[in-house]
Design a protein around this motif. Structure first.
Motif, PDB file in Angstrom:
ATOM      1  N   LYS A   1      69.031  54.899  62.439  1.00 29.30           N
ATOM      2  CA  LYS A   1      69.245  54.910  60.908  1.00 29.30           C
ATOM      3  C   LYS A   1      67.773  55.179  60.241  1.00 29.30           C
ATOM      4  O   LYS A   1      66.773  54.722  60.977  1.00 29.30           O
ATOM      5  N   CYS A   2      67.703  56.053  59.431  1.00 30.58           N
ATOM      6  CA  CYS A   2      66.430  56.430  58.760  1.00 30.58           C
ATOM      7  C   CYS A   2      66.446  55.628  57.385  1.00 30.58           C
ATOM      8  O   CYS A   2      67.220  55.489  56.755  1.00 30.58           O
ATOM      9  N   TYR A   3      65.466  54.980  57.214  1.00 29.94           N
ATOM     10  CA  TYR A   3      65.126  53.941  55.878  1.00 29.94           C
ATOM     11  C   TYR A   3      64.183  54.611  55.185  1.00 29.94           C
ATOM     12  O   TYR A   3      63.039  55.083  55.427  1.00 29.94           O
ATOM     13  N   VAL A   4      64.216  54.297  53.661  1.00 33.78           N
ATOM     14  CA  VAL A   4      63.066  54.427  52.787  1.00 33.78           C
ATOM     15  C   VAL A   4      63.104  53.092  51.997  1.00 33.78           C
ATOM     16  O   VAL A   4      64.385  52.311  52.163  1.00 33.78           O
ATOM     17  N   SER A   5      62.287  52.404  51.629  1.00 32.22           N
ATOM     18  CA  SER A   5      62.066  51.106  51.012  1.00 32.22           C
ATOM     19  C   SER A   5      61.166  51.221  49.741  1.00 32.22           C
ATOM     20  O   SER A   5      60.242  51.807  49.740  1.00 32.22           O
ATOM     21  N   LEU A   6      61.795  50.537  48.959  1.00 32.13           N
ATOM     22  CA  LEU A   6      61.326  50.449  47.369  1.00 32.13           C
ATOM     23  C   LEU A   6      60.706  48.981  47.501  1.00 32.13           C
ATOM     24  O   LEU A   6      61.298  47.777  47.946  1.00 32.13           O
ATOM     25  N   VAL A   7      59.371  48.841  47.594  1.00 26.69           N
ATOM     26  CA  VAL A   7      58.558  47.782  47.783  1.00 26.69           C
ATOM     27  C   VAL A   7      57.596  47.122  46.485  1.00 26.69           C
ATOM     28  O   VAL A   7      56.965  47.778  46.043  1.00 26.69           O
ATOM     29  N   GLY A   8      57.790  45.841  46.244  1.00 33.90           N
ATOM     30  CA  GLY A   8      57.098  45.245  45.172  1.00 33.90           C
ATOM     31  C   GLY A   8      56.367  43.982  45.763  1.00 33.90           C
ATOM     32  O   GLY A   8      57.054  43.267  46.419  1.00 33.90           O
ATOM     33  N   PHE A   9      55.015  43.892  45.372  1.00 26.07           N
ATOM     34  CA  PHE A   9      54.398  42.768  46.170  1.00 26.07           C
ATOM     35  C   PHE A   9      53.052  42.294  45.352  1.00 26.07           C
ATOM     36  O   PHE A   9      52.654  43.323  44.381  1.00 26.07           O
ATOM     37  N   MET A  10      52.712  41.429  45.484  1.00 23.08           N
ATOM     38  CA  MET A  10      51.316  40.971  45.132  1.00 23.08           C
ATOM     39  C   MET A  10      50.143  41.207  45.937  1.00 23.08           C
ATOM     40  O   MET A  10      50.155  40.746  46.843  1.00 23.08           O
ATOM     41  N   PHE A  11      48.986  41.809  45.485  1.00 20.86           N
ATOM     42  CA  PHE A  11      47.648  42.205  45.968  1.00 20.86           C
ATOM     43  C   PHE A  11      46.719  41.110  45.443  1.00 20.86           C
ATOM     44  O   PHE A  11      46.307  41.022  44.386  1.00 20.86           O
ATOM     45  N   ASN A  12      46.300  40.143  46.111  1.00 24.43           N
ATOM     46  CA  ASN A  12      45.357  38.957  46.002  1.00 24.43           C
ATOM     47  C   ASN A  12      44.337  38.952  46.676  1.00 24.43           C
ATOM     48  O   ASN A  12      44.249  39.344  47.975  1.00 24.43           O
ATOM     49  N   ASN A  13      43.161  38.277  46.087  1.00 20.51           N
ATOM     50  CA  ASN A  13      41.883  37.982  46.728  1.00 20.51           C
ATOM     51  C   ASN A  13      41.436  39.538  47.399  1.00 20.51           C
ATOM     52  O   ASN A  13      40.852  39.344  48.614  1.00 20.51           O
ATOM     53  N   VAL A  14      41.395  40.554  46.716  1.00 23.77           N
ATOM     54  CA  VAL A  14      40.995  41.867  47.293  1.00 23.77           C
ATOM     55  C   VAL A  14      39.456  41.817  47.387  1.00 23.77           C
ATOM     56  O   VAL A  14      38.887  41.684  46.537  1.00 23.77           O
ATOM     57  N   LYS A  15      38.958  42.418  48.762  1.00 20.43           N
ATOM     58  CA  LYS A  15      37.628  42.630  48.713  1.00 20.43           C
ATOM     59  C   LYS A  15      37.417  43.871  49.416  1.00 20.43           C
ATOM     60  O   LYS A  15      38.317  44.415  50.512  1.00 20.43           O
ATOM     61  N   LEU A  16      36.351  44.850  49.085  1.00 15.75           N
ATOM     62  CA  LEU A  16      36.071  46.065  49.683  1.00 15.75           C
ATOM     63  C   LEU A  16      34.821  45.701  50.412  1.00 15.75           C
ATOM     64  O   LEU A  16      33.912  45.551  49.887  1.00 15.75           O
ATOM     65  N   ILE A  17      34.916  45.942  51.811  1.00 17.18           N
ATOM     66  CA  ILE A  17      33.447  45.720  52.681  1.00 17.18           C
ATOM     67  C   ILE A  17      32.998  44.376  52.435  1.00 17.18           C
ATOM     68  O   ILE A  17      31.759  44.359  52.379  1.00 17.18           O
ATOM     69  N   GLY A  18      33.850  43.305  52.086  1.00 15.88           N
ATOM     70  CA  GLY A  18      33.554  42.083  52.093  1.00 15.88           C
ATOM     71  C   GLY A  18      33.230  41.965  50.297  1.00 15.88           C
ATOM     72  O   GLY A  18      32.729  40.704  50.367  1.00 15.88           O
ATOM     73  N   PHE A  19      33.231  42.520  49.494  1.00 15.82           N
ATOM     74  CA  PHE A  19      32.893  42.380  48.213  1.00 15.82           C
ATOM     75  C   PHE A  19      33.946  42.240  47.437  1.00 15.82           C
ATOM     76  O   PHE A  19      34.763  43.096  47.276  1.00 15.82           O
ATOM     77  N   LYS A  20      34.037  41.365  46.520  1.00 17.97           N
ATOM     78  CA  LYS A  20      34.953  41.292  45.363  1.00 17.97           C
ATOM     79  C   LYS A  20      34.683  42.518  44.480  1.00 17.97           C
ATOM     80  O   LYS A  20      33.316  42.437  43.926  1.00 17.97           O
TER      81      LYS A  20
END
Length: 236
Positions: free
Chosen positions: A39-58
């Motif tokens: 079976k081939c699937y596509v998914s609609l996905v909703g979620f929370m992105f929390n406490n994001v850091k880029l290269i260790g920095f908020k």
């Protein structure tokens, strides 16, 4: 150091079985469609992105936000083994800076829209809602679950949907970028009901208007975890 660290929380995954031929023009070079039980699937996905850091920095005002994406499942054979990953049709976030970084650095397909979310605990259940506004129209995902976490069974559809650890981006017909996503095995909350109110044509275009009247094969609520996204590489 990882390019990005974050917490992905309360992932509502609405999964549709479709004809793999419909994804041909979206398939990144060097990958092929990953199937589960043919079976081939596509998914609609909703979620929370929390406490994001880029290269260790908020990044101020960009640490916590919603994301909704439409994705499908791919695999790539390298060094004698299969890498299982996802490719995205579109990823929606609420802040323009996020779209700029993702599209510029990772060559992704992000779009900025007003968004909101809620997680409401009732006597016997929890209601998770993700909403996004496109052309003055609010779209929404609502998933109601039981309160107690349960394991995701091995060799199950839910394992297939949640256990893909690479991202593949189609920049053009000849160029694909790959990045690795690391996280522990997730748990899930048993889904008791759901409501999908999405204008698929308006949000995703003519290629996916057929999802408007297609019943999901399954709906999953994964609790999520801390994740890391490693630096991308161009496939040769």
């Amino acid at each position: 150091m990882s390019f990005l660290t974050a917490e992905w929380k309360n992932l509502a995954l609405i999964n549709y079985e479709i004809d793999a031929k419909l994804l041909k023009k979206h398939l990144p070079k060097g990958t092929e469609i990953d199937l589960w039980n043919n079976k081939c699937y596509v998914s609609l996905v909703g979620f929370m992105f929390n406490n994001v850091k880029l290269i260790g920095f908020k990044i101020p005002f960009h640490s916590n936000f919603e994301e909704v994406n439409l994705r499908f499942y791919v695999k790539r054979f390298e060094n004698g083994e299969w890498k299982r990953g996802v490719a995205f049709i579109k990823e929606i976030v609420p802040k323009p800076a996020l779209t700029f970084v993702a599209n510029t650095i990772y060559k992704e397909h992000y779009q900025t829209m007003p968004m909101k979310h809620s997680a409401t605990e009732n006597k016997n259940s929890i209601d998770f809602v993700y909403q996004w506004k496109n052309n003055n129209e609010w779209n929404s995902i609502l998933v109601a679950t039981e309160k107690n976490s349960i394991e995701i069974d091995h060799n199950s559809e839910a394992e297939f949907i949640t256990e893909h650890y690479f991202g593949y981006t189609k920049t053009n017909k000849n160029i694909t970028f790959e990045y690795e996503v690391k996280h522990p095995r997730w748990q899930q909350l048993q889904v008791v009901s759901y409501k999908i109110d999405v204008d698929f044509e308006n949000v995703y275009g003519n290629d996916f208007v057929f999802l408007q009247n297609l019943e999901p094969t399954s709906v999953i609520l994964a609790k999520g975890s801390t994740v890391t996204v490693e630096n991308k590489k161009k496939l040769l």
